[in-house]
Write an enzyme that holds these catalytic residues in place. Structure first.
Site, mmCIF file in Angstrom:
data_model
loop_
_atom_site.group_PDB
_atom_site.id
_atom_site.type_symbol
_atom_site.label_atom_id
_atom_site.label_comp_id
_atom_site.label_asym_id
_atom_site.label_seq_id
_atom_site.Cartn_x
_atom_site.Cartn_y
_atom_site.Cartn_z
ATOM 1 N N THR A 187 0.894 -1.160 0.000
ATOM 2 C CA THR A 187 0.000 0.000 0.000
ATOM 3 C C THR A 187 0.930 1.207 0.000
ATOM 4 O O THR A 187 2.025 1.145 0.587
ATOM 5 C CB THR A 187 -0.932 0.048 1.238
ATOM 6 N N HIS A 188 0.545 2.268 -0.662
ATOM 7 C CA HIS A 188 1.395 3.458 -0.822
ATOM 8 C C HIS A 188 2.743 3.109 -1.454
ATOM 9 O O HIS A 188 3.737 3.799 -1.232
ATOM 10 C CB HIS A 188 1.645 4.163 0.522
ATOM 11 N N SER A 202 18.662 -0.704 -26.345
ATOM 12 C CA SER A 202 18.940 0.705 -26.593
ATOM 13 C C SER A 202 19.974 0.803 -27.698
ATOM 14 O O SER A 202 20.874 -0.023 -27.802
ATOM 15 C CB SER A 202 19.470 1.339 -25.307
ATOM 16 N N LYS A 219 20.931 -2.174 -21.814
ATOM 17 C CA LYS A 219 19.493 -1.960 -21.619
ATOM 18 C C LYS A 219 18.617 -3.080 -22.170
ATOM 19 O O LYS A 219 18.878 -3.657 -23.208
ATOM 20 C CB LYS A 219 19.062 -0.642 -22.292
ATOM 21 N N GLU A 224 5.152 -0.095 -21.494
ATOM 22 C CA GLU A 224 5.120 1.373 -21.576
ATOM 23 C C GLU A 224 4.132 1.843 -22.641
ATOM 24 O O GLU A 224 3.391 2.804 -22.450
ATOM 25 C CB GLU A 224 6.515 1.908 -21.895
ATOM 26 N N GLN A 242 -20.629 11.799 -37.859
ATOM 27 C CA GLN A 242 -19.645 11.058 -38.650
ATOM 28 C C GLN A 242 -18.319 10.927 -37.887
ATOM 29 O O GLN A 242 -17.526 10.023 -38.145
ATOM 30 C CB GLN A 242 -19.418 11.781 -39.988
HETATM 31 N N1 ARG Z 1 -20.943 9.271 -43.812
HETATM 32 C C1 ARG Z 1 -22.057 9.627 -42.986
HETATM 33 C C2 ARG Z 1 -21.761 9.305 -41.528
HETATM 34 O O1 ARG Z 1 -20.825 8.607 -41.282
HETATM 35 C C3 ARG Z 1 -23.277 8.878 -43.414
HETATM 36 C C4 ARG Z 1 -24.571 9.585 -43.130
HETATM 37 C C5 ARG Z 1 -24.675 10.791 -43.937
HETATM 38 N N2 ARG Z 1 -25.971 11.375 -43.882
HETATM 39 C C6 ARG Z 1 -26.191 12.600 -44.311
HETATM 40 N N3 ARG Z 1 -27.394 13.033 -44.236
HETATM 41 N N4 ARG Z 1 -25.213 13.354 -44.777
HETATM 42 O O2 ARG Z 1 -22.414 9.750 -40.641
#
Ligand code: ARG
Length: 475
Positions: free
Chosen positions: A156-157, A278, A284, A291, A323
């Site tokens: 702990t700690h 390294s 190393k 990481e 999108q």
């Molecule tokens: N490429 C668009 C997306 O990934 C698809 C839907 C587009 N619809 C629109 N009304 N422009 O969201």
């Protein structure tokens, strides 16, 4: 520049830079299989409902399957002018089969289409993530079993606290991963809802059969509100959040791995095949994988923050902002699966220095609680016993010795309750053996935890296999 598929009301074609800016084909092409499976189900439903002819449906289905093959053979020409995967495929279909191709998009919008594709994609990838979680859980169980009687200091700690079994420590990560598995199960359930049929936002004037599409694509349920269907991204937020928590677990394990293989700790040694050297310092051997997993955790958390921020101010229903849901989740999917897979290797290749771990317990005071507990069992109140044990530690530090080196006379100077059995009571094996409360570190309890872990693995495997069977394949 070719005329856009929605070009009817426009007198100009889209500016080239704007085109490139708004295109998603660069990344959403990875949903081609889902897009084709969704379109086949949609076309089949349209024919069944008498909205298109059987003959057109047959042409569409065959055309889509040919396109699938073209894509898989690397022969499909993706075009930025066609914006996204949906329009790329639809345009190619119309080129190949003519007028029938133009009927596919009846009673559908890209808004419910992209929602469908993403649901299918996330639902499939959740199962892949769960497979990798299972693999790492297996690796942890194997290691916990292999090193079942290895004693190490628990911390702990980051200060040595009490002796524990190394297997107990590893199984703590197993437990975290089983919660991760369950969280992804929740993500699966929220992705397993069918949005198609919502249209652009309000439904459609055609007599469609959403249940039919649901059954074909094996969805558990259907969105009951069309506005919600096209604007819901909860399942993506949930995926990113489950992924972030999972990465935090791997990051903690990475941090411990990094510490354990320092010269200062020397508790474990990683396989040469899992480390790098390294370019300058010949001695190393660096734990780069750990990481990197720790580092990549930040990226996945970043995707969650980005998506939460994207969605937070959006009015209903679809907005192009949505999108932006894809690049983050795609990257999170790749990162999580890869990190889980490499970590299973790291654990399987890890060599444990039992002697060093044991020395860290014996050449220290992590048995001081046991010394106090000894006195309590002889009748002393715990607070008093805590003080006596603390005094003993203090005296030892002054003399440069450990509790086990004290003579019985030394002990009895501190309390007459000490007897010859004190030596045995503070031996590391006894400290471990006696912590036999449920969930504790005793050999017996860790044995039970191992047994429970194996049972859970079997249940998780069944959940995984059932979900894997439900995925949609275009053949
Ligand atoms: N490429 C668009 C997306 O990934 C698809 C839907 C587009 N619809 C629109 N009304 N422009 O969201």
């Amino acid at each position: 520049m070719s005329k856009a598929m929605w070009g009817g009301r426009f007198t100009k074609s889209t500016d080239e830079m704007i085109n490139e800016f708004q295109a998603s084909i660069g990344f959403d092409k990875r949903m081609y299989h889902e897009d084709i499976a969704g379109s086949i189900a949609h076309a089949t439903m349209l024919a069944k409902c008498g909205i298109i002819s059987e003959a057109d449906k047959d042409k569409i289905v065959k055309g889509l399957k040919d396109i699938l093959q073209e894509i898989e053979e690397g022969e499909f020409d993706f075009s930025v002018d066609l914006e996204d995967i949906h329009m790329n495929i639809e345009k190619r279909l119309t080129e190949a089969i003519g007028e029938a191709g133009g009927r596919l998009h009846t009673a559908r919008s890209r808004n419910d289409q992209v929602a469908l594709d993403t649901h299918l994609y996330v639902r499939r990838e959740v199962v892949e993530v769960q497979k990798e979680i299972l693999n790492l859980q297996h690796a942890l169980v194997e290691a916990a079993e292999r090193y079942s009687d290895v004693i190490m200091p628990g911390y702990t700690h980051l200060q040595r606290a009490q002796p524990i079994l190394f297997g107990h420590h590893l199984l703590a990560y197993f437990s975290m991963l089983s919660r991760d598995f369950a969280r992804f199960e929740g993500v699966y359930q929220r992705a397993d809802i069918m949005p198609l049929g919502a249209g652009a936002l309000a439904g459609t004037t055609f007599p469609i059969d959403r249940q039919f599409v649901q059954q074909q694509l094996h969805f558990e349920s259907i969105y009951g509100n069309s506005l919600d269907a096209v604007s819901d991204r909860d399942y993506i937020l949930e995926f990113l959040s489950a992924a972030s928590i999972l990465m935090v677990h791997l990051s903690r394990l990475s941090e411990e791995t990094i510490l354990w293989c320092t010269r200062e700790f020397s508790f474990v040694e990683l396989d040469d095949a899992h480390c790098t050297g390294s370019s300058m310092m010949p001695q190393k051997k660096n734990p780069d994988v750990s990481e990197l997993v720790r580092g990549k955790t930040g990226r996945v958390i970043g995707h969650l923050m980005a998506m939460l921020t994207t969605v937070k101010g959006l009015p209903l229903a679809y907005n192009k902002d949505l999108q932006e849901d894809k690049e983050g989740i795609f990257d999170a999917i790749d990162t999580v699966k890869f990190s889980l897979a490499v970590y299973a290797q790291i654990i399987r290749g890890m060599k444990v220095h039992e002697d060093v771990m044991k020395r860290a317990v014996t050449e220290d005071f992590s048995n001081a609680t046991d010394l106090a507990d000894y006195l309590v069992k002889k009748g002393m109140p715990f607070r008093e016993a805590h003080a006596v044990s603390g005094q003993a530690v203090h005296d030892c530090i002054e003399k440069g010795i450990y509790l086990e080196d004290m003579s019985l006379e030394d002990f009895q100077k501190l309390s007459p309750l000490f007897e010859a059995d004190v030596k045995e009571a503070i031996a590391p094996e006894t400290c471990v053996k006696n912590r036999n409360s449920f969930g504790g570190t005793s050999y017996q309890q860790v044995g039970l935890q191992l047994k429970a872990a194996k049972e859970l693995l079997a249940t998780e495997q069944q959940i995984h296999d059932a979900a894997a069977d439900k995925q949609v394949h275009v053949d």
